[in-house]
Design an enzyme around this catalytic site. Structure first.
Site, short mmCIF file in Angstrom:
data_model
loop_
_atom_site.label_atom_id
_atom_site.label_comp_id
_atom_site.label_asym_id
_atom_site.label_seq_id
_atom_site.Cartn_x
_atom_site.Cartn_y
_atom_site.Cartn_z
N LYS A 116 0.81 -1.22 0.00
CA LYS A 116 0.00 0.00 0.00
C LYS A 116 0.85 1.27 0.00
CE LYS A 116 -3.84 -2.22 2.24
NZ LYS A 116 -5.18 -2.00 2.75
N LYS A 158 -2.04 2.03 9.20
CA LYS A 158 -2.39 0.94 8.29
C LYS A 158 -1.20 0.07 7.95
CE LYS A 158 -5.41 1.95 4.97
NZ LYS A 158 -6.17 2.69 3.91
N GLY A 165 -9.86 -5.90 5.02
CA GLY A 165 -10.37 -5.08 6.12
C GLY A 165 -9.55 -5.23 7.39
N LYS A 201 -4.41 10.22 7.00
CA LYS A 201 -5.52 10.94 7.59
C LYS A 201 -6.78 10.08 7.52
CE LYS A 201 -7.66 14.85 8.83
NZ LYS A 201 -7.39 15.42 10.15
N ILE A 203 -10.39 9.86 6.84
CA ILE A 203 -11.35 10.69 6.11
C ILE A 203 -12.72 10.47 6.74
CG2 ILE A 203 -12.34 11.20 3.83
CD1 ILE A 203 -9.27 11.65 3.97
N GLU A 278 -9.09 1.41 -5.94
CA GLU A 278 -10.02 1.82 -4.88
C GLU A 278 -9.76 3.26 -4.44
OE1 GLU A 278 -11.11 -2.38 -2.72
OE2 GLU A 278 -9.62 -1.13 -1.72
N ARG A 295 -6.24 -8.28 -8.84
CA ARG A 295 -6.89 -9.58 -9.02
C ARG A 295 -8.34 -9.35 -9.39
NH1 ARG A 295 -10.01 -8.94 -4.36
NH2 ARG A 295 -8.89 -7.97 -2.65
N VAL A 298 -14.16 -9.79 -5.43
CA VAL A 298 -15.37 -10.50 -5.01
C VAL A 298 -16.61 -9.94 -5.72
CG1 VAL A 298 -16.90 -10.96 -3.03
CG2 VAL A 298 -14.41 -11.07 -2.74
P1 ADP Z 1 -12.74 -7.56 -2.26
O1 ADP Z 1 -12.72 -6.10 -2.40
O2 ADP Z 1 -12.53 -8.32 -3.51
O3 ADP Z 1 -13.87 -8.03 -1.44
P2 ADP Z 1 -11.27 -8.10 0.07
O4 ADP Z 1 -10.23 -7.11 0.47
O5 ADP Z 1 -12.52 -8.16 0.86
O6 ADP Z 1 -11.49 -7.82 -1.45
O7 ADP Z 1 -10.61 -9.52 -0.01
C1 ADP Z 1 -11.13 -10.59 -0.76
C2 ADP Z 1 -10.68 -11.88 -0.15
O8 ADP Z 1 -9.29 -11.94 0.01
C3 ADP Z 1 -11.27 -12.10 1.20
O9 ADP Z 1 -11.51 -13.48 1.33
C4 ADP Z 1 -10.16 -11.62 2.12
O10 ADP Z 1 -10.25 -12.26 3.37
C5 ADP Z 1 -8.94 -12.04 1.36
N1 ADP Z 1 -7.76 -11.17 1.55
C6 ADP Z 1 -7.47 -10.04 0.88
N2 ADP Z 1 -6.28 -9.54 1.23
C7 ADP Z 1 -5.78 -10.34 2.17
C8 ADP Z 1 -4.58 -10.36 2.95
N3 ADP Z 1 -3.61 -9.44 2.82
N4 ADP Z 1 -4.42 -11.35 3.84
C9 ADP Z 1 -5.37 -12.28 3.98
N5 ADP Z 1 -6.51 -12.34 3.27
C10 ADP Z 1 -6.73 -11.39 2.38
P1 ADP Z 2 -8.14 -3.41 2.59
O1 ADP Z 2 -6.84 -3.80 2.01
O2 ADP Z 2 -8.42 -4.10 3.87
O3 ADP Z 2 -9.24 -3.49 1.60
P2 ADP Z 2 -8.32 -0.50 2.27
O4 ADP Z 2 -7.17 0.44 2.38
O5 ADP Z 2 -8.83 -0.77 0.92
O6 ADP Z 2 -7.94 -1.86 3.00
O7 ADP Z 2 -9.49 0.05 3.19
C1 ADP Z 2 -10.64 -0.71 3.49
C2 ADP Z 2 -11.72 0.20 4.04
O8 ADP Z 2 -11.28 0.86 5.23
C3 ADP Z 2 -12.13 1.32 3.12
O9 ADP Z 2 -13.10 0.92 2.21
C4 ADP Z 2 -12.66 2.36 4.10
O10 ADP Z 2 -13.97 2.04 4.51
C5 ADP Z 2 -11.74 2.19 5.28
N1 ADP Z 2 -10.60 3.13 5.17
C6 ADP Z 2 -9.37 2.86 4.72
N2 ADP Z 2 -8.58 3.95 4.76
C7 ADP Z 2 -9.33 4.95 5.25
C8 ADP Z 2 -9.10 6.35 5.56
N3 ADP Z 2 -7.91 6.92 5.36
N4 ADP Z 2 -10.13 7.07 6.05
C9 ADP Z 2 -11.34 6.51 6.27
N5 ADP Z 2 -11.61 5.22 6.01
C10 ADP Z 2 -10.63 4.43 5.51
MG MG Z 3 -9.36 -2.45 -0.12
#
Ligand code: ADP
Ligand code: ADP
Ligand code: MG
Length: 460
Positions: A116, A158, A165, A201, A203, A278, A295, A298
């Protein structure tokens, strides 16, 4: 044309990929862990090879075993699905070095977006804003405090390698930042094998809006519009839709801008195959890049429904070296699509996972209803993997129709033996704010807070 493809995944996405292969007359090989022996993907594939025990670290994450299976079955390519090894550049490189095509972005593109923090830097170079924050990984507690002082609280800590998540926390002041910084690093090391964290930050009232992109090996990149995934619980998506009500009703000019920004980032990474860029968008229409999911996602079906394009089929063709058949101007959007992720979780018990045997199973159908699942009556959902039973997707000529249809379909859906999120998603379909299209990532928390208040009021 590929003659045979190995699917290095399980569950509904393995089924989805096998279906796409069958339509292209490609033979399929499933791999599975011992606990998945009766799983749908094993039954649907032309061949199936057991690759180890239930824990993913002993099966679906074992590169050596998957490559051995691929060599024994003599496949041309591997589709990694999502999760597991799908974003592992090393795995993609091993595939290529064994003369097996990896159905996903080329390792070069994966490395350009390796984590990231690296992706944030790349977005900045491409002229796209990211949430204000640290330059790369924060190595010291003092540096974390300095960044927070500069950008102001609240901030997010993060994990650079986080996903699904997990690996992020909010800090509202110096004390919680210092504490959170150290815990986040320890947890990230444990969960992702990488202790790197950065700060950005937080948001307020954010909307999660992402753009689907496709790229071919000749450098052509297009986007297929957006998905709004702001209905989240603990940063995990529950419901997704396209088009986004925020872009449709409030910020009409943003779609084009963010779409172009997504393509610029993909171009900077020389991205190939399918991916998702995203963003978070605030209430004033400011948008910030979050990350690229390298990739199939979902929630890809909602984009398929509004564009009429089969994304998994496209992934296979692009991996074979075919050029993109579409230009940006060819992409048109029709109607509205919504997806509910049906999880085996108990919404009345803090969404506690509810694995176990499905006794009765009847899934909805009819006009405008699509199911993506590996579930059936008698199937046992193992406790080992994520708790998704399937995805229910409905379409309509407009958002209202898609929502009413979803409500009807959820009502029809019968699953006994395990707890599911169906009733909760039905409550959302009936929520006035959701129906008006006015919601942010705070929506589910507010809804649950309200429900909890009602329960307490009932008791007292
Ligand atoms: P999407 O936006 O496609 O839903 P998610 O971030 O929710 O993506 O992840 C999709 C799948 O991949 C989920 O089953 C999630 O648990 C898994 N996943 C994504 N990133 C990771 C990670 N860094 N470590 C473990 N599982 C991950
Ligand atoms: P993941 O790899 O788990 O998908 P993301 O960086 O895509 O992580 O963030 C997942 C979710 O967490 C976002 O969709 C948002 O709801 C929340 N989030 C992430 N970063 C921020 C931020 N800087 N401010 C507010 N919400 C955030
Ligand atoms: Mg994400």
């Amino acid at each position: 044309m590929f003659e045979k493809v190995l699917v290095a995944n399980r569950g509904e996405i393995a089924v989805r990929i096998i279906r796409a292969c069958k339509e292209l007359n490609i033979r399929t090989v499933a791999v599975y862990s011992d606990i998945d022996a009766n799983s749908m993907h094993v039954q649907m594939a032309d061949e199936a090879i057991c690759i180890g025990k239930a824990p993913a670290s002993e099966s679906y994450l074992r590169i050596d075993r998957i490559i051995s299976a691929a060599e024994i079955a003599d496949v041309d390519a591997i589709h990694p699905g999502y999760g597991f090894l799908s974003e592992n550049a090393h795995f993609a490189e091993v595939c290529e070095s064994c003369n097996i095509r990896f159905i996903g972005p080329q390792p070069r593109a994966m490395n350009a977006l390796s984590d990231k923090a690296v992706s944030r830097a790349l977005a900045k170079k491409a002229g796209v804003e990211t949430p204000p924050g640290s330059e790369g990984i924060v190595e010291k507690e003092q540096d974390a405090l300095a960044v927070a002082k500069r950008i102001g609280y609240p901030v997010m800590i993060k994990a650079v390698a986080g996903g699904g998540g997990r690996g992020m926390r909010i800090a509202h002041n110096d004390i919680s930042l210092v504490k959170g910084y150290h815990t986040a690093r320890t947890e990230a090391e444990k969960a992702f094998g990488n202790s790197g964290v950065y700060i950005e930050k937080f948001i307020e009232n954010p909307h999660h809006i992402e753009f689907q992109i496709l790229g071919d090996n000749k450098g052509k990149i297009i986007h297929l519009g957006e998905r709004d995934c702001s209905v989240q619980r603990r940063n995990q998506k529950l419901i997704e839709e396209s088009p986004s009500p925020l872009l449709e009703y409030k910020f009409k000019k943003l779609r084009d801008k963010i779409g172009k920004a997504a393509v610029r980032i993909a171009e900077a990474a020389r991205y190939t195959n399918a991916g998702t860029v995203e963003f978070i968008v605030d209430d004033h229409g400011n948008y910030y890049f979050l990350e690229v999911n390298k990739r199939i996602q979902v929630e890809h079906p909602v984009t398929e429904e509004v564009t009429g394009i089969d994304l998994v089929r496209y992934q296979i063709l692009l991996a074979m070296g075919e050029p993109l058949q579409h230009s940006q101007g060819d992409i048109t959007f029709k109607g509205h699509a919504i997806e509910c992720r049906i999880n085996a979780e108990d919404p009345f018990d803090d969404f506690r996972p509810s694995p176990g045997r499905i006794e009765m199973y009847y899934q909805p159908g009819g006009h405008g209803v699509r199911m993506e699942t590996h579930a059936y009556a008698g199937y046992t959902i193992p406790p080992t993997y994520d708790s998704m039973i399937g995805k229910l997707i409905t379409t309509g000529k407009d958002r209202r129709e898609a929502i009413d249809r979803m409500n009807r379909a959820l009502n029809e859906y019968l699953i006994t033996g395990v707890k599911t999120t169906i009733s909760f998603q039905q409550a959302i379909m009936q929520d006035p704010n959701f129906r008006r299209g006015v919601y942010s990532t705070n929506f589910v928390g507010q809804l649950l807070g309200g429900a909890r208040r009602e329960l307490i009021e009932e008791k007292t």
